[in-house]
Each structure stands twice: as structure tokens, then as C-alpha cells.
Design a protein around this motif. Sequence first.
Motif, PDB file in Angstrom:
ATOM      1  N   GLY A 185       0.820  -1.210   0.000  1.00 11.66           N
ATOM      2  CA  GLY A 185       0.000   0.000   0.000  1.00 11.66           C
ATOM      3  C   GLY A 185       0.849   1.253   0.000  1.00 11.66           C
ATOM      4  N   GLY A 186       0.195   2.378   0.240  1.00 12.03           N
ATOM      5  CA  GLY A 186       0.900   3.650   0.219  1.00 12.03           C
ATOM      6  C   GLY A 186       0.637   4.481   1.453  1.00 12.03           C
ATOM      7  N   ARG A 187       1.163   5.675   1.459  1.00 11.71           N
ATOM      8  CA  ARG A 187       0.985   6.633   2.553  1.00 11.71           C
ATOM      9  C   ARG A 187      -0.047   7.683   2.161  1.00 11.71           C
ATOM     10  NH1 ARG A 187       3.642   4.801   7.222  1.00 11.71           N
ATOM     11  NH2 ARG A 187       5.588   3.786   6.609  1.00 11.71           N
ATOM     12  N   MET A 197       0.468  10.306  -0.647  1.00 12.58           N
ATOM     13  CA  MET A 197       0.414   9.897  -2.045  1.00 12.58           C
ATOM     14  C   MET A 197      -0.892  10.309  -2.728  1.00 12.58           C
ATOM     15  SD  MET A 197       2.187   6.118  -1.930  1.00 12.58           S
ATOM     16  CE  MET A 197       3.893   5.903  -1.431  1.00 12.58           C
ATOM     17  N   TRP A 198      -1.912  10.606  -1.934  1.00  9.28           N
ATOM     18  CA  TRP A 198      -3.172  11.081  -2.517  1.00  9.28           C
ATOM     19  C   TRP A 198      -2.984  12.417  -3.233  1.00  9.28           C
ATOM     20  CZ3 TRP A 198      -7.459   8.355  -3.234  1.00  9.28           C
ATOM     21  CH2 TRP A 198      -7.657   7.208  -2.467  1.00  9.28           C
ATOM     22  N   MET A 205      -1.406   4.318  -8.055  1.00 12.21           N
ATOM     23  CA  MET A 205      -1.536   2.867  -7.936  1.00 12.21           C
ATOM     24  C   MET A 205      -1.157   2.395  -6.533  1.00 12.21           C
ATOM     25  SD  MET A 205       0.416  -0.093 -10.144  1.00 12.21           S
ATOM     26  CE  MET A 205       2.003   0.364  -9.408  1.00 12.21           C
ATOM     27  N   ARG A 206      -0.107   2.969  -5.974  1.00  8.70           N
ATOM     28  CA  ARG A 206       0.348   2.571  -4.637  1.00  8.70           C
ATOM     29  C   ARG A 206      -0.710   2.852  -3.584  1.00  8.70           C
ATOM     30  NH1 ARG A 206       5.773   2.462  -2.734  1.00  8.70           N
ATOM     31  NH2 ARG A 206       4.856   2.554  -0.646  1.00  8.70           N
ATOM     32  N   VAL A 207      -1.236   4.067  -3.588  1.00 10.83           N
ATOM     33  CA  VAL A 207      -2.120   4.473  -2.500  1.00 10.83           C
ATOM     34  C   VAL A 207      -3.494   3.811  -2.600  1.00 10.83           C
ATOM     35  CG1 VAL A 207      -3.138   6.529  -3.587  1.00 10.83           C
ATOM     36  CG2 VAL A 207      -2.748   6.476  -1.100  1.00 10.83           C
ATOM     37  N   THR A 208      -3.916   3.438  -3.812  1.00  8.49           N
ATOM     38  CA  THR A 208      -5.209   2.764  -3.983  1.00  8.49           C
ATOM     39  C   THR A 208      -5.082   1.250  -4.050  1.00  8.49           C
ATOM     40  OG1 THR A 208      -5.090   2.914  -6.400  1.00  8.49           O
ATOM     41  CG2 THR A 208      -6.168   4.731  -5.231  1.00  8.49           C
ATOM     42  N   PRO A 262      -4.727   4.383 -11.797  1.00  3.93           N
ATOM     43  CA  PRO A 262      -4.003   5.114 -12.841  1.00  3.93           C
ATOM     44  C   PRO A 262      -4.625   4.948 -14.220  1.00  3.93           C
ATOM     45  CG  PRO A 262      -2.741   3.194 -12.121  1.00  3.93           C
ATOM     46  CD  PRO A 262      -3.855   3.377 -11.147  1.00  3.93           C
ATOM     47  N   VAL A 263      -5.256   3.806 -14.487  1.00  6.63           N
ATOM     48  CA  VAL A 263      -5.921   3.630 -15.780  1.00  6.63           C
ATOM     49  C   VAL A 263      -6.998   4.687 -15.972  1.00  6.63           C
ATOM     50  CG1 VAL A 263      -7.519   2.151 -17.074  1.00  6.63           C
ATOM     51  CG2 VAL A 263      -5.455   1.176 -16.078  1.00  6.63           C
ATOM     52  N   LEU A 264      -7.838   4.884 -14.967  1.00 12.54           N
ATOM     53  CA  LEU A 264      -8.943   5.843 -15.077  1.00 12.54           C
ATOM     54  C   LEU A 264      -8.440   7.285 -15.044  1.00 12.54           C
ATOM     55  CD1 LEU A 264     -11.616   4.079 -12.838  1.00 12.54           C
ATOM     56  CD2 LEU A 264     -11.471   4.136 -15.337  1.00 12.54           C
ATOM     57  N   LEU A 265      -7.432   7.556 -14.213  1.00 15.57           N
ATOM     58  CA  LEU A 265      -6.858   8.903 -14.184  1.00 15.57           C
ATOM     59  C   LEU A 265      -6.238   9.250 -15.533  1.00 15.57           C
ATOM     60  CD1 LEU A 265      -5.053   9.364 -10.750  1.00 15.57           C
ATOM     61  CD2 LEU A 265      -6.895  10.761 -11.677  1.00 15.57           C
TER      62      LEU A 265
END
Length: 247
Positions: free
Chosen positions: A69-71, A74-75, A181-184, A190-193
Motif C-alpha cells: 500500500g501507500g501513505r 500519495m493522494w 496505484m500505490r495508495v489505492t 491510474p488507468v482511469l486517471l
Amino acid sequence: MVLAVVYFVLYQALSLAMVPFVSLAGEPGSASYVLIFFTVPILLGGLLLVAFGASVGWLRSLFARQSLGGRGWMWIAIVVVLLFNVLHLLSIDYGTAGIEYVLTWLLTGLFIGFAEEVLTRGYVVKIMREAGHREIAVALVSAGTFALLHAGNLLGGQSLLATGIQLVYTFFFGILMYLAMRVTRTLLAPVLLHASTDPSIFMHAQYPADGAIGAVANPGNFAVIIVGAVLVFFIRGRIAQGARSTS
């Protein structure tokens, strides 16, 4: 790199295959132009990537929830990209562009987001992680591969200066996509963004609407570069050996 080069060559071949249909393409600001020179090649490129993933059994793990996951910080990557995409979408002259042009670009953006993210944040990240690399290396290589794919715009007549600026932008945009990708913990983010980025930028450039929103949206690419250049220094982490073996 071999995977990226093979994809690049095949995609360029698919783009060249559209040349005989240039008489049907119309003007650059038309739906038919986007369909022939953008939609069809990237759709076929995406299908090639799906076929490759299916052949090596990677598709299921690619879209599964990721173990790393992420921190919270990262959002920022998602907020910055989404903010300027919305601003670009709000500063388009839809009346002049026409519904066909808009819908064609939105569909094309979905294909672009899928193909380019599956290749760089999907396959490249998977290969790097399973080789045991630290996440900073994973982020840099995936972003670098993504940026270099755009060097092919030189073949289409784009100037060296414009291509150089684009490479810098796409590198740091790739960093932000990695963070998304990390945070979600999913490649779908990232595909949708990404899918909302290309249409909003291209349509805004082709059919800009008058008003203050467009002026605020214009520095969006520079904001991505600055934010990406700062956040990349905070990337940490590494997939544990057990998680790599399970994958």
C-alpha cells in the motif's frame, strides 16, 4: 525494456497501417481524424497487451488488490491530476467541438489509459517487483519507460524541443500514476486517471473556451512536473520476498 520496445514497434506499425485511410480522416479537429489516427491504433495495441498477459498468465494478478500500500501523502498525486483534468474539461468549447468529437476522444482516452498503464504500471512494475527491486527503482523505471514511449512522436514530425518537454512531463506524470496505484492498491486507479487526462488536454487545446478557467488550467502540465519532482524523493518500500513468491 524488450517488452516496451516490441510494443512500441508494433504500435508504430499499426499507426502506419492507418495511412491508407488518410482520405477518410478529415481535419485534425474531427471525430473521424481521432478515430483513425488515435482510437484504432491504441485499441489494437491494448488488445496485443491483453493477449500477451493472457499468454503468460499475468492478467489476473495484474488487476488484483496489491499487497503493497501507500501513505496518505500519495493522494496528492491523484488530487493534482484530477484537479487539472476537471479544469481542462470545464474549459472546452463543447458547442464548437461537437458531441461526436467529444465522445470519440473520451473513448480513445479510455483505450490510451488502459494500454499505457497496463504496459508501464502493470507489466513493468510486476517485472521489477518480482526481480526484488526497491520501489524507488520500480517507480523510476516504470515512469522512464512510459516517457520514452512518447519519443516516437519525433517520427510524426513533432519538433525536438516539444518532444523533449513532453518527455519531461510524461516522466513525472508517470511518477504520479505510480503513486496513484500505490495508495489505492489497484491498477484501475491510474488507468482511469490517465483515461481522463489525454482527452481533457487534447480537447482543451483544440477547442478552448473563453474564460478564466482555461487560464487556470493551462499551467497543469507544469504543476504535474513540479509535484512529481518533489514527491519522487519520498518514495520508499519494497515487496517482501514472500509476497513476490506468492505473486
